[in-house]
Write a protein that holds these residues in place. Structure first.
Motif, PDB file in Angstrom:
ATOM      1  N   TYR A 183       0.768  -1.025   0.098  1.00  0.00           N
ATOM      2  CA  TYR A 183       0.130  -0.113   0.153  1.00  0.00           C
ATOM      3  C   TYR A 183       1.013   1.411   0.013  1.00  0.00           C
ATOM      4  N   GLN A 184       2.077   1.122   0.681  1.00  0.00           N
ATOM      5  CA  GLN A 184       2.724   2.349   0.837  1.00  0.00           C
ATOM      6  C   GLN A 184       3.483   2.943  -0.624  1.00  0.00           C
ATOM      7  N   LYS A 185       3.865   1.665  -1.337  1.00  0.00           N
ATOM      8  CA  LYS A 185       4.625   1.850  -2.633  1.00  0.00           C
ATOM      9  C   LYS A 185       3.452   2.562  -3.432  1.00  0.00           C
TER      10      LYS A 185
ATOM     11  N   LEU B  78      -0.915   2.168   6.993  1.00  0.00           N
ATOM     12  CA  LEU B  78      -1.170   2.438   8.536  1.00  0.00           C
ATOM     13  C   LEU B  78      -2.051   1.638   9.145  1.00  0.00           C
ATOM     14  N   THR B  79      -2.910   1.150   8.507  1.00  0.00           N
ATOM     15  CA  THR B  79      -3.824   0.363   9.186  1.00  0.00           C
ATOM     16  C   THR B  79      -3.423  -1.034   9.323  1.00  0.00           C
TER      17      THR B  79
ATOM     18  N   ILE C 299      -0.607  -8.052  16.487  1.00  0.00           N
ATOM     19  CA  ILE C 299      -0.394  -9.328  16.594  1.00  0.00           C
ATOM     20  C   ILE C 299       0.866  -9.679  17.364  1.00  0.00           C
ATOM     21  N   ASP C 300       1.980  -8.836  17.132  1.00  0.00           N
ATOM     22  CA  ASP C 300       3.291  -9.041  17.474  1.00  0.00           C
ATOM     23  C   ASP C 300       3.578  -7.614  18.236  1.00  0.00           C
ATOM     24  N   LYS C 301       3.878  -7.382  19.329  1.00  0.00           N
ATOM     25  CA  LYS C 301       4.387  -6.210  20.011  1.00  0.00           C
ATOM     26  C   LYS C 301       5.645  -6.004  19.693  1.00  0.00           C
ATOM     27  N   LYS C 302       6.472  -7.241  19.393  1.00  0.00           N
ATOM     28  CA  LYS C 302       7.981  -6.892  19.051  1.00  0.00           C
ATOM     29  C   LYS C 302       8.351  -6.792  17.772  1.00  0.00           C
ATOM     30  N   TYR C 303       7.406  -6.888  16.727  1.00  0.00           N
ATOM     31  CA  TYR C 303       7.301  -6.922  15.350  1.00  0.00           C
ATOM     32  C   TYR C 303       8.188  -5.582  14.913  1.00  0.00           C
ATOM     33  N   TRP C 304       9.570  -5.435  15.070  1.00  0.00           N
ATOM     34  CA  TRP C 304      10.190  -4.196  15.058  1.00  0.00           C
ATOM     35  C   TRP C 304      10.170  -3.677  13.676  1.00  0.00           C
ATOM     36  N   GLU C 305      10.238  -4.319  12.525  1.00  0.00           N
ATOM     37  CA  GLU C 305      10.013  -3.934  11.150  1.00  0.00           C
ATOM     38  C   GLU C 305       8.833  -3.394  10.903  1.00  0.00           C
ATOM     39  N   ALA C 306       7.759  -3.704  11.487  1.00  0.00           N
ATOM     40  CA  ALA C 306       6.415  -3.005  11.221  1.00  0.00           C
ATOM     41  C   ALA C 306       6.547  -1.710  12.122  1.00  0.00           C
ATOM     42  N   TYR C 307       6.933  -1.759  13.147  1.00  0.00           N
ATOM     43  CA  TYR C 307       7.163  -0.497  13.753  1.00  0.00           C
ATOM     44  C   TYR C 307       8.009   0.748  12.703  1.00  0.00           C
ATOM     45  N   TYR C 308       9.082   0.136  12.162  1.00  0.00           N
ATOM     46  CA  TYR C 308       9.835   1.078  11.469  1.00  0.00           C
ATOM     47  C   TYR C 308       8.935   1.438  10.087  1.00  0.00           C
ATOM     48  N   ASN C 309       8.171   0.432   9.754  1.00  0.00           N
ATOM     49  CA  ASN C 309       7.516   0.695   8.503  1.00  0.00           C
ATOM     50  C   ASN C 309       6.308   1.905   8.785  1.00  0.00           C
ATOM     51  N   ARG C 310       5.752   1.628   9.966  1.00  0.00           N
ATOM     52  CA  ARG C 310       4.866   2.497  10.300  1.00  0.00           C
ATOM     53  C   ARG C 310       5.413   3.765  10.411  1.00  0.00           C
TER      54      ARG C 310
END
Length: 233
Positions: free
Chosen positions: A9-11, A19-20, A28-39
């Motif tokens: 979606y971002q692309k 963002l959704t 789902i995973d509070k330590k999904y660091w890559e998702a934090y970075y992408n957000r």
């Protein structure tokens, strides 16, 4: 996964949908660091710099060895007008990866915006040394060289930038100004007018067109363009 779909979606610049999906991945995973970075990157693109910064701060330990993380965090600090924090993060990025051309380019632009042209010039030169296709660094280096009256070198740099982005209006306008200084007035006018057709909100282009008419002795048209340029500042 939600994270991968968010990136898709971002692309295509569907930032709210991205963002959704990043939110769902993190839920789902509070330590999904890559998702934090992408957000954080999506929030940056949205212009929500405060919340982007909150996500980047959460990554200070898991991403502590990532040069590109520090560049992204520095870019956000620039938008939040935290110049000292941004400068420190660009330095960390470069320390971790001395070949990170993006770090040098963005560091250079921060110096450039603060009119620290000697420091900006060094950063842009390092960026180009690391990656000769850094068109933004090439164009800004051309601007500084033009100010130093090194018109031949400036022309070489802006031409290299235009190889990468041949229709970039700011680069075309910059080349137009350099050509004016080289006395190639008609070629300069053509490029400046093309720049305005591509982006009619760039006040500097009208200022440069005013310089062209001033050189031609047409003070009425010169003033007209100077006034338009001033109104767009």
């Amino acid at each position: 996964s939600y994270n991968n779909r968010g990136l898709a979606y971002q692309k295509i610049e569907k930032i709210e949908e991205a963002l959704t999906d990043f939110d769902k991945a993190i839920k789902i995973d509070k330590k999904y660091w890559e998702a934090y970075y992408n957000r954080a990157e999506a929030l940056f693109l949205k212009g929500d710099f405060q919340n982007a910064m909150l996500d980047y701060d959460k990554l200070s330990i898991p991403f502590k060895d990532s040069s590109f993380y520090y560049v992204s965090r520095a870019d956000t600090k620039v938008q939040l007008q935290n110049t000292s924090g941004a400068t420190a993060d660009y330095e960390k990025a470069i320390l971790l990866n001395p070949k990170n051309a993006e770090a040098y380019t963005n560091q250079g632009y921060l110096y450039f915006e603060n009119k620290e042209y000697d420091l900006a010039k060094k950063s842009f030169q390092k960026a180009i040394s690391s990656d000769p296709t850094q068109d933004f660094a090439l164009n800004n280096l051309a601007f500084i060289l033009n100010q130093e009256k090194k018109y031949g070198e400036a022309l070489k740099m802006v031409n290299l930038a235009l190889i990468q982005q041949p229709t970039q209006p700011f680069y075309l306008n910059n080349k137009g100004l350099i050509l004016l200084n080289l006395g190639k007035n008609e070629e300069a006018k053509e490029l400046i007018e093309r720049s305005i057709r591509l982006n009619d909100k760039n006040g500097l282009a009208y200022q440069n067109l005013g310089l062209y008419y001033q050189k031609k002795g047409d003070n009425l048209k010169a003033k007209e363009n100077f006034d338009i340029g001033k109104g767009l500042e």
